[in-house]
Design a protein around this motif. Structure first.
Motif, PDB file in Angstrom:
ATOM      1  N   TRP A   1      -1.498  10.071  -1.152  1.00 33.40           N
ATOM      2  CA  TRP A   1      -0.766   8.798  -1.212  1.00 33.40           C
ATOM      3  C   TRP A   1       0.122   8.750  -2.449  1.00 33.40           C
ATOM      4  N   GLN A   2      -0.410   9.211  -3.585  1.00 29.20           N
ATOM      5  CA  GLN A   2       0.350   9.234  -4.827  1.00 29.20           C
ATOM      6  C   GLN A   2       1.571  10.154  -4.694  1.00 29.20           C
TER       7      GLN A   2
ATOM      8  N   TYR B   1       3.171  10.877  -1.976  1.00 29.76           N
ATOM      9  CA  TYR B   1       4.147  10.219  -1.092  1.00 29.76           C
ATOM     10  C   TYR B   1       4.983   9.193  -1.862  1.00 29.76           C
ATOM     11  N   ARG B   2       4.327   8.416  -2.715  1.00 28.95           N
ATOM     12  CA  ARG B   2       5.034   7.342  -3.411  1.00 28.95           C
ATOM     13  C   ARG B   2       5.959   7.879  -4.519  1.00 28.95           C
TER      14      ARG B   2
ATOM     15  N   LYS C   1       3.446   1.756   2.208  1.00 28.48           N
ATOM     16  CA  LYS C   1       4.385   1.068   1.331  1.00 28.48           C
ATOM     17  C   LYS C   1       3.850  -0.262   0.803  1.00 28.48           C
TER      18      LYS C   1
ATOM     19  N   ASP D   1       2.167  -2.247  -1.693  1.00 25.65           N
ATOM     20  CA  ASP D   1       1.840  -2.052  -3.109  1.00 25.65           C
ATOM     21  C   ASP D   1       0.427  -2.501  -3.451  1.00 25.65           C
TER      22      ASP D   1
ATOM     23  N   PHE E   1      -2.130   0.197  -2.368  1.00 19.35           N
ATOM     24  CA  PHE E   1      -2.109   1.376  -3.245  1.00 19.35           C
ATOM     25  C   PHE E   1      -2.631   1.037  -4.636  1.00 19.35           C
TER      26      PHE E   1
END
Length: 413
Positions: free
Chosen positions: A67-68, A70-71, A223, A225, A228
């Motif tokens: 996930w990190q 991807y962001r 996406k 926030d 995440f």
């Protein structure tokens, strides 16, 4: 201070290689050393196993790394790439991703993050035969594009060589290239048209894949926030406390062993069981070695290190080398504290002597003697010292004279 350390070292080596104050023979010493090595290996193995009992931050938050990434990516196809990762080639024979995340909980303490389980659920919904076929088609077209691009590079190399031959006026029949300049140009144009067509088809397929409801839901989740942030904070908090939790479990493994070895050693000394006393002493030393090692490891990576790191970062900015200075000062202080603790509470000569005098035992070797014996018949140790006040003989290592009651601390040094 140094005299005390020398005395401790002398007592340590004496205890480690004698039975009833008699030195071990070479064979017995080798056997004891082999036993020590075997037990030490098993102690470290047990410590490693128990340190893994509580799940690690990567196991508790298995989605964090992906996930990190991807962001932080800025590539155009990052949405397709993250969806593509949800479609492994051999998924037909695997557990679902959510089940894989939950499997780490079996036989371990701790739970996988609920947000990561939700993340896995979205990915599992994407993973079906229809989308696998789309990805397979994209991969096949991409492989064809790669082959055409490789052909283009080969043709361009030959084309450039052919142009040089023509400039030099070399006859066509003497050329080392199989493709003429005209044919090379035609081949390049044809390949470029195919590459353009295949790229357009792949772009359409990728948009089709990303347009599926499951993909749209997954990308929207990525996406978010708040979702995440929850995983990010949880992961960093788990990483901060994990070394401390590991050390706590390692303590739980070692402390009972140390207490048992210490109890057996004291019992064997009191009963004059020389071999048991020797073995229990070796076990006590062996159990303390990994305990000290793990404490120093914790000081390098645990919560204390993080605390010092943050303070120095705030006060001195980038001067992080100051952490080394702090440890150079801190570690000797801790070592001194450990020595003082064992000197005063665990191996305190006054406490041992008081117990041995009450049981009519030698104050040095703890074997039974008669109460009027000046020297121990087993080890030859003088039991008494002259009182500086009344000049009568009183027991060594005890705080007060048994005749006049005056403090003997200065004379016992």
């Amino acid at each position: 201070m140094f005299a005390r350390i020398r005395r401790l070292l002398s007592q340590f080596f004496s205890k480690s290689r004698t039975i009833n104050n008699e030195p071990l023979n070479k064979v017995s010493l080798v056997v004891i050393i082999l036993i020590d090595i075997f037990i030490l290996i098993n102690v470290f193995t047990g410590l490693d196993d128990i340190s893994r009992w509580y799940i690690s931050p990567n196991q508790a938050y298995p989605c964090y790394s992906e996930w990190q990434d991807y962001r932080t990516k800025t590539t155009k196809d990052k949405d397709y790439e993250i969806v593509r990762l949800s479609l492994p080639n051999n998924a037909k024979y695997q557990l679902s991703l959510q089940q894989n995340y939950q499997q780490v909980e079996v036989g371990h303490l701790g739970n996988a993050s609920k947000t990561c389980l939700q993340y896995a659920n979205y990915k599992d919904k994407i993973n079906n035969p229809e989308k696998q076929q789309i990805v397979k088609t994209i991969d096949q077209k991409q492989a064809k594009i790669t082959r055409l691009e490789q052909d283009d590079r080969t043709i361009k190399a030959q084309y450039n060589s052919t142009l040089l031959e023509r400039i030099a006026g070399q006859d066509r029949q003497e050329s080392i290239n199989q493709v003429s300049a005209e044919k090379a140009k035609q081949a390049l144009e044809q390949n470029n048209r195919q590459i353009s067509t295949l790229n357009q088809e792949n772009s359409t397929l990728k948009n089709e894949l990303l347009g599926k409801p499951e993909s749209i839901s997954f990308i929207a989740f990525l996406k978010d926030d708040n979702q995440f942030r929850e995983v990010d904070q949880g992961y960093h908090q788990a990483s901060f406390w994990y070394p401390t939790i590991q050390l706590a479990f390692q303590f739980l493994f070692l402390i009972p062993l140390i207490l048992i070895a210490l109890s057996v050693h004291k019992f064997a000394q009191a009963r004059a069981y020389g071999l048991i006393s020797l073995i229990s002493w070796h076990l006590l030393v062996i159990f303390f070695i990994p305990l000290i090692v793990k404490i120093f490891e914790f000081l390098q990576i645990g919560a204390i290190f993080e605390f010092i790191f943050k303070i120095i970062s705030i006060l001195f900015g980038g001067l992080l080398f100051l952490i080394s200075y702090i440890y150079i000062l801190l570690i000797p202080i801790i070592g001194f504290g450990i020595i003082q603790f064992f000197q005063k509470f665990v191996f305190n000569a006054k406490v041992q002597t008081a117990s041995r005098v009450q049981k009519s035992c030698c104050v040095n070797c703890a074997k039974k003697i008669r109460h009027f014996d000046t020297y121990c018949p087993h080890c030859g140790y003088n039991q008494y010292i002259e009182c500086q006040n009344c000049h009568n003989l009183t027991y060594k290592h005890l705080s007060y004279c048994k005749h006049c009651g005056i403090s003997q601390d200065s004379s016992n040094l």
